[in-house]
Design a protein around this motif. Structure first.
Motif, PDB file in Angstrom:
ATOM      1  N   TYR A  65     -41.735 -18.213  25.352  1.00 28.77           N
ATOM      2  CA  TYR A  65     -41.265 -18.132  26.611  1.00 28.77           C
ATOM      3  C   TYR A  65     -40.057 -18.897  26.915  1.00 28.77           C
ATOM      4  CZ  TYR A  65     -46.132 -16.315  27.682  1.00 28.77           C
ATOM      5  OH  TYR A  65     -47.051 -15.830  27.764  1.00 28.77           O
ATOM      6  N   PRO A  66     -38.996 -18.385  25.850  1.00 24.79           N
ATOM      7  CA  PRO A  66     -37.690 -19.357  25.864  1.00 24.79           C
ATOM      8  C   PRO A  66     -37.111 -19.760  27.059  1.00 24.79           C
ATOM      9  CG  PRO A  66     -37.379 -17.174  24.868  1.00 24.79           C
ATOM     10  CD  PRO A  66     -38.895 -17.316  25.204  1.00 24.79           C
ATOM     11  N   MET A  67     -37.158 -18.773  28.026  1.00 28.03           N
ATOM     12  CA  MET A  67     -36.544 -18.998  29.422  1.00 28.03           C
ATOM     13  C   MET A  67     -37.233 -19.904  30.343  1.00 28.03           C
ATOM     14  SD  MET A  67     -33.692 -17.349  28.532  1.00 28.03           S
ATOM     15  CE  MET A  67     -33.102 -17.703  30.507  1.00 28.03           C
ATOM     16  N   LEU A  68     -38.497 -20.063  30.048  1.00 29.14           N
ATOM     17  CA  LEU A  68     -39.402 -20.862  30.925  1.00 29.14           C
ATOM     18  C   LEU A  68     -39.587 -22.342  30.355  1.00 29.14           C
ATOM     19  CD1 LEU A  68     -41.566 -20.725  33.210  1.00 29.14           C
ATOM     20  CD2 LEU A  68     -43.141 -19.903  31.449  1.00 29.14           C
ATOM     21  N   ILE A  69     -39.615 -22.643  29.256  1.00 24.23           N
ATOM     22  CA  ILE A  69     -40.121 -24.022  28.899  1.00 24.23           C
ATOM     23  C   ILE A  69     -38.855 -24.632  27.959  1.00 24.23           C
ATOM     24  CG2 ILE A  69     -41.774 -25.236  27.375  1.00 24.23           C
ATOM     25  CD1 ILE A  69     -43.646 -22.837  27.367  1.00 24.23           C
ATOM     26  N   LYS A  70     -38.855 -26.095  28.404  1.00 27.28           N
ATOM     27  CA  LYS A  70     -37.860 -26.932  27.718  1.00 27.28           C
ATOM     28  C   LYS A  70     -38.700 -27.995  27.079  1.00 27.28           C
ATOM     29  CE  LYS A  70     -34.412 -26.152  31.147  1.00 27.28           C
ATOM     30  NZ  LYS A  70     -33.368 -26.586  32.017  1.00 27.28           N
ATOM     31  N   LEU A  71     -38.313 -28.474  25.941  1.00 30.38           N
ATOM     32  CA  LEU A  71     -38.812 -29.690  25.524  1.00 30.38           C
ATOM     33  C   LEU A  71     -37.675 -30.635  25.276  1.00 30.38           C
ATOM     34  CD1 LEU A  71     -41.220 -31.227  24.029  1.00 30.38           C
ATOM     35  CD2 LEU A  71     -40.528 -30.360  21.808  1.00 30.38           C
ATOM     36  N   LEU A  72     -37.800 -31.985  25.911  1.00 28.70           N
ATOM     37  CA  LEU A  72     -37.048 -33.080  25.817  1.00 28.70           C
ATOM     38  C   LEU A  72     -37.500 -34.138  25.311  1.00 28.70           C
ATOM     39  CD1 LEU A  72     -35.703 -32.834  29.607  1.00 28.70           C
ATOM     40  CD2 LEU A  72     -34.750 -31.470  27.591  1.00 28.70           C
ATOM     41  N   ASN A  73     -36.630 -35.068  24.642  1.00 22.78           N
ATOM     42  CA  ASN A  73     -37.137 -36.097  23.982  1.00 22.78           C
ATOM     43  C   ASN A  73     -37.138 -37.387  24.937  1.00 22.78           C
ATOM     44  OD1 ASN A  73     -37.730 -38.069  21.727  1.00 22.78           O
ATOM     45  ND2 ASN A  73     -35.649 -38.521  21.678  1.00 22.78           N
ATOM     46  N   ASN A  74     -38.128 -38.281  24.712  1.00 21.80           N
ATOM     47  CA  ASN A  74     -38.122 -39.548  25.753  1.00 21.80           C
ATOM     48  C   ASN A  74     -38.234 -40.933  24.502  1.00 21.80           C
ATOM     49  OD1 ASN A  74     -38.488 -41.886  27.335  1.00 21.80           O
ATOM     50  ND2 ASN A  74     -40.726 -41.280  27.718  1.00 21.80           N
ATOM     51  N   PRO A  75     -36.957 -41.341  24.172  1.00 28.35           N
ATOM     52  CA  PRO A  75     -37.028 -42.345  23.205  1.00 28.35           C
ATOM     53  C   PRO A  75     -37.502 -43.368  23.632  1.00 28.35           C
ATOM     54  CG  PRO A  75     -34.867 -42.084  24.319  1.00 28.35           C
ATOM     55  CD  PRO A  75     -35.655 -41.179  24.694  1.00 28.35           C
ATOM     56  N   TYR A  76     -37.677 -43.851  25.040  1.00 23.55           N
ATOM     57  CA  TYR A  76     -38.316 -45.088  25.748  1.00 23.55           C
ATOM     58  C   TYR A  76     -39.889 -44.976  25.906  1.00 23.55           C
ATOM     59  CZ  TYR A  76     -33.477 -45.350  26.975  1.00 23.55           C
ATOM     60  OH  TYR A  76     -32.135 -45.604  27.165  1.00 23.55           O
ATOM     61  N   LYS A  77     -40.582 -43.638  25.557  1.00 23.06           N
ATOM     62  CA  LYS A  77     -41.888 -43.639  25.482  1.00 23.06           C
ATOM     63  C   LYS A  77     -42.516 -43.409  26.738  1.00 23.06           C
ATOM     64  CE  LYS A  77     -42.155 -45.115  20.646  1.00 23.06           C
ATOM     65  NZ  LYS A  77     -42.240 -43.510  20.227  1.00 23.06           N
ATOM     66  N   THR A  78     -42.407 -44.235  27.467  1.00 27.67           N
ATOM     67  CA  THR A  78     -43.389 -44.552  28.922  1.00 27.67           C
ATOM     68  C   THR A  78     -43.042 -43.355  29.849  1.00 27.67           C
ATOM     69  OG1 THR A  78     -41.993 -46.194  29.891  1.00 27.67           O
ATOM     70  CG2 THR A  78     -43.530 -47.016  28.389  1.00 27.67           C
ATOM     71  N   VAL A  79     -43.984 -43.225  30.990  1.00 26.34           N
ATOM     72  CA  VAL A  79     -44.205 -42.005  31.714  1.00 26.34           C
ATOM     73  C   VAL A  79     -43.042 -42.124  32.657  1.00 26.34           C
ATOM     74  CG1 VAL A  79     -45.293 -41.211  33.764  1.00 26.34           C
ATOM     75  CG2 VAL A  79     -46.506 -41.700  31.837  1.00 26.34           C
TER      76      VAL A  79
END
Length: 334
Positions: A60-74
């Motif tokens: 589902y390439p048009m639906l889902i994105k994955l981003l990076n959180n270098p700070y880790k917390t919510v």
């Protein structure tokens, strides 16, 4: 009524055991996929979480994105996801849960038909295995968690807070993003800020999710310790954002310590301490029988309630001590 475009933002970290079931529950939603984007924000998972998400991105390439959180917390994850979102409504979800098929459509319905800035529903707590299922019953009991309406099946209406939340996007423009100083309680603080500025939080009893709790005594005690500590830190950083119920375990533990110490010199204090213990034991047994099914579950609940309450209170004492530490000064400046 036209469908709104919705951005789902989900912080993730080492959710290998839960993430696929969560995604499958989202794929079953009755809200059209073409009107959604799912933004997963990963805090550096070192298990199979990212691999699982990437498998679904391939589908589902048009639906889902994955981003990076270098700070880790919510709170960092939420702010990163919100910044990248394009939806009219932002729905904050958790990977430790799965969602009724009408979860998203019901959230949209109540945002459309009420004047609430944030909408949420009822969280049914479940566990895995005998211990996990018993912990879930403790966390669904008023003796266990007080008057937390979304955990104890409260009715529809305006409330102080809801689990996770579905927001009008302008909320974050008007009131700011999540407070990045808070490793925990960021949802409570955000909802307090909304209410403080004249906004409203609405809980609908027909919005349902299943939340998967810790499944061992050690893990639930660790959670209670950290929650107790962060309740005190949050109270100091964000006065007014935490309710009285969050500090009942602290009062309970302090009363044991203070009455025990005073009892050395003033004997009636020992009598008062004894009365407190008897009342607590009575309530412990009463609610364990009420919540448990079978003798083994009741016996485990009799142990779980005091373990949870006492570690929670000790965590709050730890939080008070931390207020005077160098670490707290660094948190305050961040």
């Amino acid at each position: 009524m036209d469908n709104k475009f919705i951005s789902i933002v989900m912080p993730i970290y080492n959710e290998e055991k839960y993430i696929e079931k969560c995604i499958l529950s989202l794929l079953k939603q009755d809200y059209p996929l073409k009107y959604m984007e799912w933004i997963f924000v990963d805090g550096g998972s070192n298990d199979g979480t990212v691999d699982i998400v990437n498998e679904y991105i391939d589908k589902y390439p048009m639906l889902i994105k994955l981003l990076n959180n270098p700070y880790k917390t919510v709170p960092y994850a939420m702010n990163i996801g919100i910044k990248e979102s394009s939806g009219e409504y932002i729905i904050r979800l958790d990977a430790h849960a799965d969602y009724a098929k009408d979860y998203i459509s019901k959230c949209v319905h109540y945002l459309d038909t009420t004047d609430a800035d944030n909408v949420g529903g009822i969280a049914e707590t479940k566990g895995k295995g005998f211990v996990g299922n018993t912990i879930a019953k403790m966390l669904s009991s008023k003796f266990g968690v007080g008057n937390s309406q979304f955990r104890t099946n409260g009715g529809s209406g305006y409330v102080d807070t809801v689990p996770f939340g579905a927001f009008r996007k302008e909320v974050f423009d008007n009131y700011g993003g999540y407070d990045v100083r808070l490793t925990r309680n960021q949802d409570n603080e955000m909802n307090y800020r909304i209410r403080k500025n004249g906004g409203k939080i609405y809980m609908a009893e027909d919005i349902h999710l299943i939340y998967y709790c810790r499944d061992s005594i050690k893990s639930i005690a660790d959670m209670a310790m950290k929650n107790g500590m962060w309740n005190v830190i949050t109270m100091k950083l964000c006065p007014g954002s935490m309710g009285m119920r969050h500090f009942i375990p602290l009062i309970f533990v302090l009363s044991i310590i203070i009455l025990s110490c005073l009892g050395i010199f003033v004997k009636p204090c020992l009598h008062l301490l004894g009365a407190e213990f008897l009342l607590y034991i009575f309530l412990d047994i009463l609610f364990s029988i009420k919540s448990g099914t079978g003798i083994k579950e009741v016996m485990l609940l009799i142990i779980l309630f005091p373990v949870f309450h006492i570690t929670y209170g000790i965590g709050s004492i730890k939080g008070i001590i931390k207020l005077f530490s160098k670490e707290f000064k660094e948190i305050r400046r961040s």
